[in-house]
Design an enzyme around this catalytic site. Structure first.
Site, PDB file in Angstrom:
ATOM      1  N   GLY A 156       0.805  -1.216   0.000  1.00 24.45           N
ATOM      2  CA  GLY A 156       0.000   0.000   0.000  1.00 24.45           C
ATOM      3  C   GLY A 156       0.832   1.256   0.000  1.00 24.45           C
ATOM      4  O   GLY A 156       2.024   1.237   0.368  1.00 24.45           O
ATOM      5  N   HIS A 181      -2.109   7.603   7.125  1.00 26.48           N
ATOM      6  CA  HIS A 181      -1.198   8.547   6.459  1.00 26.48           C
ATOM      7  C   HIS A 181      -1.936   9.827   6.045  1.00 26.48           C
ATOM      8  O   HIS A 181      -1.354  10.914   6.057  1.00 26.48           O
ATOM      9  CB  HIS A 181      -0.586   7.914   5.206  1.00 26.48           C
ATOM     10  CG  HIS A 181       0.552   6.978   5.477  1.00 26.48           C
ATOM     11  ND1 HIS A 181       1.748   7.387   6.023  1.00 26.48           N
ATOM     12  CD2 HIS A 181       0.685   5.650   5.242  1.00 26.48           C
ATOM     13  CE1 HIS A 181       2.566   6.344   6.110  1.00 26.48           C
ATOM     14  NE2 HIS A 181       1.947   5.273   5.654  1.00 26.48           N
ATOM     15  N   HIS A 231      -3.963   1.283   7.855  1.00 27.21           N
ATOM     16  CA  HIS A 231      -2.610   1.859   7.895  1.00 27.21           C
ATOM     17  C   HIS A 231      -2.498   3.020   6.896  1.00 27.21           C
ATOM     18  O   HIS A 231      -2.016   4.104   7.240  1.00 27.21           O
ATOM     19  CB  HIS A 231      -1.590   0.755   7.573  1.00 27.21           C
ATOM     20  CG  HIS A 231      -0.181   1.236   7.413  1.00 27.21           C
ATOM     21  ND1 HIS A 231       0.823   0.903   8.300  1.00 27.21           N
ATOM     22  CD2 HIS A 231       0.396   2.018   6.468  1.00 27.21           C
ATOM     23  CE1 HIS A 231       1.955   1.489   7.899  1.00 27.21           C
ATOM     24  NE2 HIS A 231       1.727   2.160   6.790  1.00 27.21           N
ATOM     25  N   GLU A 232      -2.974   2.796   5.660  1.00 26.60           N
ATOM     26  CA  GLU A 232      -2.860   3.848   4.637  1.00 26.60           C
ATOM     27  C   GLU A 232      -3.739   5.050   4.970  1.00 26.60           C
ATOM     28  O   GLU A 232      -3.345   6.196   4.742  1.00 26.60           O
ATOM     29  CB  GLU A 232      -3.204   3.295   3.249  1.00 26.60           C
ATOM     30  CG  GLU A 232      -2.275   2.196   2.740  1.00 26.60           C
ATOM     31  CD  GLU A 232      -0.802   2.521   2.837  1.00 26.60           C
ATOM     32  OE1 GLU A 232      -0.418   3.711   2.729  1.00 26.60           O
ATOM     33  OE2 GLU A 232      -0.017   1.583   3.050  1.00 26.60           O
ATOM     34  N   GLN A 266       2.705  10.293   1.236  1.00 24.47           N
ATOM     35  CA  GLN A 266       4.061   9.731   1.305  1.00 24.47           C
ATOM     36  C   GLN A 266       4.895  10.175   0.111  1.00 24.47           C
ATOM     37  O   GLN A 266       6.118  10.090   0.139  1.00 24.47           O
ATOM     38  CB  GLN A 266       4.007   8.193   1.319  1.00 24.47           C
ATOM     39  CG  GLN A 266       3.413   7.609   2.578  1.00 24.47           C
ATOM     40  CD  GLN A 266       3.396   6.098   2.494  1.00 24.47           C
ATOM     41  OE1 GLN A 266       2.468   5.519   1.938  1.00 24.47           O
ATOM     42  NE2 GLN A 266       4.437   5.449   3.012  1.00 24.47           N
ATOM     43  N   CYS A 314       6.325   0.013   6.759  1.00 27.34           N
ATOM     44  CA  CYS A 314       5.929   1.192   5.989  1.00 27.34           C
ATOM     45  C   CYS A 314       7.126   1.678   5.180  1.00 27.34           C
ATOM     46  O   CYS A 314       8.242   1.741   5.716  1.00 27.34           O
ATOM     47  CB  CYS A 314       5.475   2.279   6.967  1.00 27.34           C
ATOM     48  SG  CYS A 314       4.934   3.785   6.176  1.00 27.34           S
ATOM     49  N   LEU A 315       6.893   2.032   3.926  1.00 24.57           N
ATOM     50  CA  LEU A 315       7.989   2.568   3.097  1.00 24.57           C
ATOM     51  C   LEU A 315       8.594   3.823   3.714  1.00 24.57           C
ATOM     52  O   LEU A 315       9.760   4.115   3.486  1.00 24.57           O
ATOM     53  CB  LEU A 315       7.468   2.918   1.701  1.00 24.57           C
ATOM     54  CG  LEU A 315       7.152   1.770   0.753  1.00 24.57           C
ATOM     55  CD1 LEU A 315       6.622   2.341  -0.558  1.00 24.57           C
ATOM     56  CD2 LEU A 315       8.381   0.917   0.510  1.00 24.57           C
TER      57      LEU A 315
HETATM   58 NI    NI Z   1       2.842   3.400   5.523  1.00 19.90          NI
END
Ligand code: NI
Length: 165
Positions: free
Chosen positions: A47, A142, A138-139, A52, A96-97
């Site tokens: 995701g 953000h 989670h997304e 981000q 997470c990236l």
């Molecule tokens: Ni993330």
């Protein structure tokens, strides 16, 4: 289409709250295409949220379809997403990236009913569960400037990792 650079913690921009998408135009669809190729450039990643990538709009992509034997909806492109109902709670490991050096245990709802718009502005709704529901929650965080680091079950639930996978 382009792979866009990912903001990495502790970049303060990750705390920004993203704005509702109001124009469903070619610029939006171009950004979504860039988000998709950026997501695909990280094998194993499930995701990505627009903030981000330094675009503070309420857009996320979630695709858990490569994980074996779990319920999923394929590649979900969610604009202005909202959890309208949730149910149950489970603790699971997240990465997470934007937090490449750590993973952590986070409690999330097990099942969610979600409403979102597609790239043409049409409203859709989804019932999601398990790992897909976790990835979506989670997304969505953000979009409100939150990372999994803000939701750890405890301080001992943070783990250093050697490489992103
Ligand atoms: Ni993330």
């Amino acid at each position: 289409m382009a792979v866009l650079p990912v903001l990495v913690y502790p970049d303060e921009r990750l705390k920004q709250v993203s704005a509702q998408v109001t124009e469903f135009n070619d610029d939006l669809r171009r950004l979504i295409a860039d988000m998709e190729v950026t997501l695909r450039s990280f094998p194993g990643c499930v995701g990505l949220a627009a903030p981000q990538l330094n675009h503070f709009q309420r857009i996320v992509i979630v695709d858990v379809s490569a994980r074996p034997d779990i319920p999923h909806h394929g590649c979900l492109i969610l604009i202005n997403p909202e959890v309208v109902e949730k149910d149950g709670e489970a603790v699971g490991r997240e990465g997470c990236l934007s937090v490449p050096d750590f993973t952590g245990n986070v409690a999330r709802a097990e099942r969610i009913h979600l409403r979102a718009q597609d790239s043409r502005g049409h409203v859709q709704s989804f019932d999601c569960e398990g790992f897909e529901a976790r990835a979506i929650q989670h997304e969505l965080d953000h979009l409100d400037g939150l990372l999994f680091l803000d939701r750890l079950v405890s301080r001992r639930d943070l783990f250093r990792r050697k490489n992103y996978k």
